[in-house]
Design a protein around this motif. Structure first.
Motif, PDB file in Angstrom:
ATOM      1  N   MET A 162       1.018  -1.207  -0.075  1.00  0.00           N
ATOM      2  CA  MET A 162      -0.024   0.027   0.063  1.00  0.00           C
ATOM      3  C   MET A 162       0.787   1.317  -0.082  1.00  0.00           C
ATOM      4  O   MET A 162       1.813   1.277   0.814  1.00  0.00           O
ATOM      5  N   ASN A 163       0.808   2.233  -1.251  1.00  0.00           N
ATOM      6  CA  ASN A 163       1.562   3.267  -1.102  1.00  0.00           C
ATOM      7  C   ASN A 163       0.717   4.422  -0.168  1.00  0.00           C
ATOM      8  O   ASN A 163      -0.356   4.348   0.328  1.00  0.00           O
ATOM      9  N   ASP A 164       1.510   5.410   0.039  1.00  0.00           N
ATOM     10  CA  ASP A 164       1.502   6.374   0.917  1.00  0.00           C
ATOM     11  C   ASP A 164       0.042   7.157   0.430  1.00  0.00           C
ATOM     12  O   ASP A 164      -0.882   7.453   1.382  1.00  0.00           O
ATOM     13  N   SER A 165       0.001   7.510  -0.864  1.00  0.00           N
ATOM     14  CA  SER A 165      -1.106   8.034  -1.378  1.00  0.00           C
ATOM     15  C   SER A 165      -2.415   7.350  -1.237  1.00  0.00           C
ATOM     16  O   SER A 165      -3.528   8.159  -0.789  1.00  0.00           O
ATOM     17  N   VAL A 166      -2.538   6.041  -1.316  1.00  0.00           N
ATOM     18  CA  VAL A 166      -3.845   5.250  -1.020  1.00  0.00           C
ATOM     19  C   VAL A 166      -4.144   5.296   0.425  1.00  0.00           C
ATOM     20  O   VAL A 166      -5.201   5.483   0.747  1.00  0.00           O
ATOM     21  N   PHE A 167      -3.057   5.277   1.223  1.00  0.00           N
ATOM     22  CA  PHE A 167      -3.260   5.419   2.727  1.00  0.00           C
ATOM     23  C   PHE A 167      -3.847   6.515   2.877  1.00  0.00           C
ATOM     24  O   PHE A 167      -4.866   6.692   3.775  1.00  0.00           O
ATOM     25  N   HIS A 168      -3.092   7.881   2.429  1.00  0.00           N
ATOM     26  CA  HIS A 168      -3.900   8.936   2.988  1.00  0.00           C
ATOM     27  C   HIS A 168      -5.150   9.471   2.428  1.00  0.00           C
ATOM     28  O   HIS A 168      -6.054  10.133   3.091  1.00  0.00           O
ATOM     29  N   ARG A 169      -5.463   8.804   1.114  1.00  0.00           N
ATOM     30  CA  ARG A 169      -6.879   8.894   0.583  1.00  0.00           C
ATOM     31  C   ARG A 169      -7.852   8.095   1.464  1.00  0.00           C
ATOM     32  O   ARG A 169      -8.938   8.827   1.756  1.00  0.00           O
ATOM     33  N   LEU A 170      -7.572   6.960   1.826  1.00  0.00           N
ATOM     34  CA  LEU A 170      -8.497   6.152   2.457  1.00  0.00           C
ATOM     35  C   LEU A 170      -8.783   6.744   3.871  1.00  0.00           C
ATOM     36  O   LEU A 170      -9.906   7.307   4.220  1.00  0.00           O
ATOM     37  N   TYR A 171      -7.622   7.441   4.493  1.00  0.00           N
ATOM     38  CA  TYR A 171      -7.691   8.152   5.862  1.00  0.00           C
ATOM     39  C   TYR A 171      -8.671   9.424   5.698  1.00  0.00           C
ATOM     40  O   TYR A 171      -9.455   9.599   6.491  1.00  0.00           O
ATOM     41  N   ASP A 172      -8.160  10.149   4.669  1.00  0.00           N
ATOM     42  CA  ASP A 172      -8.995  11.397   4.456  1.00  0.00           C
ATOM     43  C   ASP A 172     -10.377  11.384   4.326  1.00  0.00           C
ATOM     44  O   ASP A 172     -11.190  12.059   4.849  1.00  0.00           O
ATOM     45  N   GLN A 173     -10.674  10.538   3.578  1.00  0.00           N
ATOM     46  CA  GLN A 173     -12.106  10.068   2.880  1.00  0.00           C
ATOM     47  C   GLN A 173     -13.075   9.507   4.039  1.00  0.00           C
ATOM     48  O   GLN A 173     -14.086   9.719   4.000  1.00  0.00           O
ATOM     49  N   TYR A 174     -12.431   8.643   4.883  1.00  0.00           N
ATOM     50  CA  TYR A 174     -13.344   8.060   5.665  1.00  0.00           C
ATOM     51  C   TYR A 174     -13.137   8.003   7.408  1.00  0.00           C
ATOM     52  O   TYR A 174     -13.651   7.601   8.314  1.00  0.00           O
ATOM     53  N   HIS A 175     -11.842   8.634   7.633  1.00  0.00           N
ATOM     54  CA  HIS A 175     -11.488   8.504   9.311  1.00  0.00           C
ATOM     55  C   HIS A 175     -12.716   9.277  10.134  1.00  0.00           C
ATOM     56  O   HIS A 175     -12.761   8.752  11.199  1.00  0.00           O
ATOM     57  N   GLN A 176     -13.293  10.582   9.611  1.00  0.00           N
ATOM     58  CA  GLN A 176     -14.366  10.944  10.323  1.00  0.00           C
ATOM     59  C   GLN A 176     -15.270   9.859  10.709  1.00  0.00           C
ATOM     60  O   GLN A 176     -15.928   9.776  11.663  1.00  0.00           O
ATOM     61  N   ASP A 177     -16.002   9.322   9.606  1.00  0.00           N
ATOM     62  CA  ASP A 177     -17.143   8.581   9.796  1.00  0.00           C
ATOM     63  C   ASP A 177     -16.612   7.131  10.630  1.00  0.00           C
ATOM     64  O   ASP A 177     -17.413   6.850  11.593  1.00  0.00           O
ATOM     65  N   VAL A 178     -15.528   6.666  10.546  1.00  0.00           N
ATOM     66  CA  VAL A 178     -15.131   5.377  11.327  1.00  0.00           C
ATOM     67  C   VAL A 178     -14.799   5.796  12.709  1.00  0.00           C
ATOM     68  O   VAL A 178     -15.329   5.048  13.493  1.00  0.00           O
ATOM     69  N   PHE A 179     -14.379   7.026  12.953  1.00  0.00           N
ATOM     70  CA  PHE A 179     -14.357   7.661  14.251  1.00  0.00           C
ATOM     71  C   PHE A 179     -15.471   7.874  14.812  1.00  0.00           C
ATOM     72  O   PHE A 179     -15.702   7.328  16.296  1.00  0.00           O
ATOM     73  N   GLN A 180     -16.488   8.486  14.158  1.00  0.00           N
ATOM     74  CA  GLN A 180     -17.604   8.671  14.951  1.00  0.00           C
ATOM     75  C   GLN A 180     -18.395   7.308  15.295  1.00  0.00           C
ATOM     76  O   GLN A 180     -18.954   7.069  16.439  1.00  0.00           O
ATOM     77  N   PHE A 181     -18.208   6.366  14.351  1.00  0.00           N
ATOM     78  CA  PHE A 181     -18.765   5.065  14.536  1.00  0.00           C
ATOM     79  C   PHE A 181     -18.190   4.499  15.918  1.00  0.00           C
ATOM     80  O   PHE A 181     -18.928   3.973  16.856  1.00  0.00           O
ATOM     81  N   LEU A 182     -16.738   4.402  15.937  1.00  0.00           N
ATOM     82  CA  LEU A 182     -16.000   4.011  17.326  1.00  0.00           C
ATOM     83  C   LEU A 182     -16.522   4.860  18.338  1.00  0.00           C
ATOM     84  O   LEU A 182     -16.631   3.957  19.568  1.00  0.00           O
ATOM     85  N   LEU A 183     -16.822   6.005  18.324  1.00  0.00           N
ATOM     86  CA  LEU A 183     -16.954   6.808  19.416  1.00  0.00           C
ATOM     87  C   LEU A 183     -18.513   6.638  20.031  1.00  0.00           C
ATOM     88  O   LEU A 183     -18.684   6.474  21.253  1.00  0.00           O
ATOM     89  N   TYR A 184     -19.250   6.449  19.062  1.00  0.00           N
ATOM     90  CA  TYR A 184     -20.822   6.061  19.369  1.00  0.00           C
ATOM     91  C   TYR A 184     -20.877   4.394  20.094  1.00  0.00           C
ATOM     92  O   TYR A 184     -21.332   4.195  21.038  1.00  0.00           O
ATOM     93  N   MET A 185     -19.882   3.924  19.666  1.00  0.00           N
ATOM     94  CA  MET A 185     -19.583   2.275  20.310  1.00  0.00           C
ATOM     95  C   MET A 185     -19.199   2.257  21.686  1.00  0.00           C
ATOM     96  O   MET A 185     -19.680   1.780  22.559  1.00  0.00           O
ATOM     97  N   VAL A 186     -17.877   3.132  21.917  1.00  0.00           N
ATOM     98  CA  VAL A 186     -17.336   2.970  23.164  1.00  0.00           C
ATOM     99  C   VAL A 186     -17.541   4.182  23.943  1.00  0.00           C
ATOM    100  O   VAL A 186     -17.210   4.237  25.337  1.00  0.00           O
ATOM    101  N   LYS A 187     -18.181   5.169  23.647  1.00  0.00           N
ATOM    102  CA  LYS A 187     -18.633   6.473  24.353  1.00  0.00           C
ATOM    103  C   LYS A 187     -17.420   7.128  25.142  1.00  0.00           C
ATOM    104  O   LYS A 187     -17.348   7.619  26.095  1.00  0.00           O
ATOM    105  N   ASN A 188     -16.185   6.972  24.549  1.00  0.00           N
ATOM    106  CA  ASN A 188     -15.074   7.532  25.200  1.00  0.00           C
ATOM    107  C   ASN A 188     -13.925   7.980  24.048  1.00  0.00           C
ATOM    108  O   ASN A 188     -13.429   7.069  23.243  1.00  0.00           O
ATOM    109  N   ARG A 189     -13.599   9.275  24.087  1.00  0.00           N
ATOM    110  CA  ARG A 189     -12.815   9.634  23.066  1.00  0.00           C
ATOM    111  C   ARG A 189     -11.594   9.057  22.878  1.00  0.00           C
ATOM    112  O   ARG A 189     -11.011   8.800  21.821  1.00  0.00           O
TER     113      ARG A 189
END
Length: 180
Positions: free
Chosen positions: A1-28
């Motif tokens: 996996m090259n850096d640009s693919v990783f950064h694209r995935l991170y930039d595109q989805y990190h907020q949604d994935v983080f919110q999912f995890l936050l709703y699940m565990v309720k601890n930032r």
């Protein structure tokens, strides 16, 4: 996996994935730690990603597994035993107080999140994916490795449970208000 693919995935989805995890565990802090684990797994597994699902559903599948692992480990630590943890049947309860982001929500949203704690693990994940993260039934089925029918059934049961819980809460609130 090259850096640009990783950064694209991170930039595109990190907020949604983080919110999912936050709703699940309720601890930032815990959600941030789990987020780190998600992207470690993404780096390790990307070469095996075959594109049979979207990148989004693949990332949510990883996040779901990371959340389940977290609850499983927490359960084992709390009980100090190695009994089988059935995440589909047991409640994925977080004993943490609501983090600041969730504490600032309106009362109805807080009541919904608290009522969601009464659902089973599979019900909680379906509700979060469908209504908080706005995944389709098909995407939710892909993430969970279920049929669309199972997602619909689980969603229906969760909504009924939430409706019962929330209507009971509003009934208690009315009685309380009338007594004052």
């Amino acid at each position: 996996m090259n850096d640009s693919v990783f950064h694209r995935l991170y930039d595109q989805y990190h907020q949604d994935v983080f919110q999912f995890l936050l709703y699940m565990v309720k601890n930032r802090q815990t959600a941030e730690d789990l987020m780190h684990e998600v992207y470690v797994r993404v780096l390790k597994a990307f070469s095996r990603f075959e594109g049979k699902s979207s990148e989004k559903t693949w990332l949510f599948s990883i996040a779901k597994n990371v959340a389940i692992d977290h609850f499983r480990k927490s359960s084992v630590r709390k009980r100090h035993s190695f009994d089988f943890f059935d995440w589909e049947k047991q409640e994925l309860r977080s004993t943490e107080a609501l983090p600041e982001e969730l504490a600032e929500m309106n009362d109805e949203m807080k009541q919904l999140l608290n009522a969601l704690e009464e659902c089973t693990g599979d019900q909680k994940m379906v509700v979060i994916m469908r209504y908080f993260q706005e995944l389709s039934i098909s995407e939710t089925a892909q993430v969970l490795g279920w049929t669309e029918g199972k997602v619909k059934t689980t969603q229906h049961r969760a909504i009924n449970k939430l409706r019962d819980r929330l209507s009971g809460h509003s009934d208690r609130r009315k009685v309380h208000d009338e007594q004052q």
